[in-house]
Design a protein around this motif. Sequence first.
Motif, short mmCIF file in Angstrom:
data_model
loop_
_atom_site.label_atom_id
_atom_site.label_comp_id
_atom_site.label_asym_id
_atom_site.label_seq_id
_atom_site.Cartn_x
_atom_site.Cartn_y
_atom_site.Cartn_z
N ILE A 1 -7.45 -2.36 8.49
CA ILE A 1 -6.19 -2.86 7.95
C ILE A 1 -6.29 -2.77 6.42
CG2 ILE A 1 -4.71 -4.91 7.74
CD1 ILE A 1 -4.79 -4.03 10.64
N TRP A 2 -5.52 -1.89 5.84
CA TRP A 2 -5.53 -1.74 4.37
C TRP A 2 -4.43 -2.60 3.77
CZ3 TRP A 2 -9.29 0.91 1.81
CH2 TRP A 2 -10.09 1.78 2.57
N THR A 3 -4.83 -3.48 2.84
CA THR A 3 -3.83 -4.37 2.26
C THR A 3 -4.04 -4.45 0.75
OG1 THR A 3 -2.85 -6.57 2.47
CG2 THR A 3 -5.23 -6.44 2.84
N ASP A 4 -3.59 -5.55 0.13
CA ASP A 4 -3.63 -5.60 -1.34
C ASP A 4 -4.65 -6.59 -1.87
OD1 ASP A 4 -2.31 -7.86 -0.54
OD2 ASP A 4 -0.55 -7.59 -1.81
N VAL B 1 0.59 5.02 -3.15
CA VAL B 1 0.58 6.13 -2.20
C VAL B 1 -0.53 7.13 -2.55
CG1 VAL B 1 1.93 8.07 -1.29
CG2 VAL B 1 2.98 5.81 -1.50
N GLN B 2 -0.80 7.29 -3.83
CA GLN B 2 -1.92 8.16 -4.21
C GLN B 2 -3.23 7.64 -3.60
OE1 GLN B 2 -1.88 11.22 -5.96
NE2 GLN B 2 -3.92 11.16 -4.99
N GLN B 3 -3.40 6.33 -3.64
CA GLN B 3 -4.59 5.72 -3.03
C GLN B 3 -4.62 6.03 -1.53
OE1 GLN B 3 -6.23 4.80 -6.02
NE2 GLN B 3 -6.98 3.15 -4.73
N ASN C 1 -9.12 -3.21 0.94
CA ASN C 1 -8.16 -3.22 -0.16
C ASN C 1 -7.80 -1.80 -0.59
OD1 ASN C 1 -6.63 -3.67 -2.42
ND2 ASN C 1 -8.08 -5.09 -3.40
N THR C 2 -6.56 -1.41 -0.37
CA THR C 2 -6.08 -0.08 -0.76
C THR C 2 -6.33 0.18 -2.25
OG1 THR C 2 -4.35 -0.28 0.88
CG2 THR C 2 -4.00 1.38 -0.80
N PHE C 3 -6.27 -0.89 -3.05
CA PHE C 3 -6.36 -0.73 -4.50
C PHE C 3 -7.79 -0.87 -5.00
CE2 PHE C 3 -2.30 -2.18 -3.08
CZ PHE C 3 -1.46 -1.21 -3.61
N ASN C 4 -8.71 -1.10 -4.06
CA ASN C 4 -10.13 -1.22 -4.43
C ASN C 4 -10.95 -0.72 -3.23
OD1 ASN C 4 -12.47 -1.96 -5.69
ND2 ASN C 4 -12.25 -4.17 -5.29
N PRO C 5 -10.75 0.56 -2.89
CA PRO C 5 -11.25 1.05 -1.59
C PRO C 5 -12.77 1.05 -1.47
CG PRO C 5 -10.20 2.82 -2.83
CD PRO C 5 -9.97 1.58 -3.61
N SER C 6 -13.49 0.99 -2.58
CA SER C 6 -14.96 1.00 -2.44
C SER C 6 -15.49 -0.39 -2.10
CB SER C 6 -15.61 1.54 -3.71
OG SER C 6 -15.24 0.71 -4.78
N SER D 1 0.81 -1.22 0.00
CA SER D 1 0.00 0.00 0.00
C SER D 1 0.85 1.27 0.00
CB SER D 1 -0.92 0.03 1.22
OG SER D 1 -1.74 -1.12 1.26
N VAL D 2 2.14 1.11 0.35
CA VAL D 2 3.02 2.28 0.28
C VAL D 2 4.20 1.98 -0.66
CG1 VAL D 2 2.41 3.28 2.50
CG2 VAL D 2 4.18 1.53 2.43
N GLY D 3 3.99 0.99 -1.53
CA GLY D 3 5.10 0.48 -2.34
C GLY D 3 5.52 1.35 -3.50
N ASP D 4 4.56 2.07 -4.07
CA ASP D 4 4.91 2.91 -5.22
C ASP D 4 3.96 4.11 -5.32
OD1 ASP D 4 2.54 1.98 -6.33
OD2 ASP D 4 3.53 0.37 -7.42
N VAL D 5 4.18 4.91 -6.36
CA VAL D 5 3.45 6.18 -6.47
C VAL D 5 1.94 5.97 -6.56
CG1 VAL D 5 3.10 8.18 -7.98
CG2 VAL D 5 5.41 7.37 -7.49
#
Length: 473
Positions: A236-239, A24-26, A295-300, A17-21
């Motif tokens: 807990i925000w994960t992938d 981090v935008q998420q 999911n950080t990459f699917n927050p909804s 979740s903090v791995g790349d740009v």
Amino acid sequence: MSQHSRNLLVMKFGGTSVGDVLAVQQVVDIVREARSSWSSVVVVASALAGVTEALLSQAFKVAQGDESEIEANINNLRARHQALLEAFVAEEERRREALQSIEYLLQRLASLWQAIAVLGEATPRALDAVAGMGERMSVRVLAAILNAVEIPAQAVDATELIVTDAQFQSAHPDMEATRVKVETFLRPLLALGMVPVVTGFIGATPEGIPTTLGRGGSDYSAAILAAALHANEVWIWTDVDGVMTADPRLIPEAQTVPRLTYREVAELAYFGAKVLHPKTIRPIIEAGIRLRVLNTFNPSHPGSEIVGDAPMILDGVIKAVTAVRNQRLITVEGRGMLGVPGVAARTFTAVARTGTSVPLISQASSEQSICFAVPAETASRIVTALEEEFANEIKRRDIDRIWASEEVVILTVVGSGMQHTPGVAGRVFGALGAQGVNVIAIAQGSSEVSISLVVKAEDLQAGLRALHNLIKI
Ligand code: ADP
Ligand code: ASP
Ligand code: MG
């Protein structure tokens, strides 16, 4: 959920979740959104994806005398953190300040690696000092980024907050002492409307020596801080989309489990579901805090909600399956064992002396053997320790044999509905049998929300799939 309960939210962001740009935008968007509906938000962050691993493997390398990659590693770490700052922090002064704080840590890290090289040994204490550097860097970058987008934030090292014992690599928090520190250092930041960005994974002894809570321990950090702060919820925000019916890396068709009880998720975590560190649950249950996995990459996506152990939550009998790999079974066997007092106690005391934890003890049908699982790499050490412990009994032939099996895996099915549903064990065996998977040993969790089965390592995929097919969502 009523508005008035939305006082304090702790959000933990894992490495990816903090791995790349893009990630981090998420995170920035998620923090902004949370601040619009919660009075106070605390962020707990892991190291950038892969960093902890890199820090530790370099430490092992230098301990062997190979210092050749120190510089390249430092440069690589600098580049990754710098890239994030450059993507988000436009103001030069701010960016320079953040870069300086990273540079300071990188120099310390290089010194630590060099010290390990000189000593030729990576002690647990030194490894903890090294491993914690990833989080120290990531929180500084994240706080600078949040500030740059007008979210007032402050990086905080949990060495100032989480007081632990000196059991390096798996330190245990002192909740009372932690509470005092949290009130002193964290509460005032919240009162100012700031978002503290706290390092996951690390703590310090009362003397200030850095420790870690164990690999994957940032989830636990979030739980400890939430309990100390009396937070309302931990997210807990994960992938992945929450806690799933199986590790999606092994079973791609795994689905989100929308609701689990504390106990179910505790069993899953304990038996290898990496999505939550196994120690996360306890401080949260004790404080009655709600837990979500998102999911950080699917927050909804609503993810998973972890709820109290209400007896009526029976949505599905088996909710999830999980696997612990790289295990061996140790068997202590002998016809004379019945007459020898305290064999079990002595067995596990001897194992404990080796510093190994035992994930599973099998209920043998006869009392002539004791059988338990241990991490494969510890097996020969444990057999030796047991042979020493029982030297006399072996001589007398009360104990015939102490041996380690081939590599095995522990498959576990979890669901509190199993307590009330007859025949689950039968279906579990039937499903494995139909796939030709032989069960070597079984154990039922004491809470009756799980059944664990030991199978050969090569049966992992077939066994897991057969069990996963039993889940009906
Ligand atoms: P983070 O860096 O966010 O802490 P982890 O890698 O520690 O993330 O944990 C998330 C990973 O856990 C997922 O990518 C997934 O592969 C794995 N995992 C294992 N079992 C499960 C499960 N039952 N549900 C969800 N994820 C699982
Ligand atoms: N960064 C630490 C690890 O990789 C802690 C965590 O990610 O939870 O183990
Ligand atoms: Mg993790």
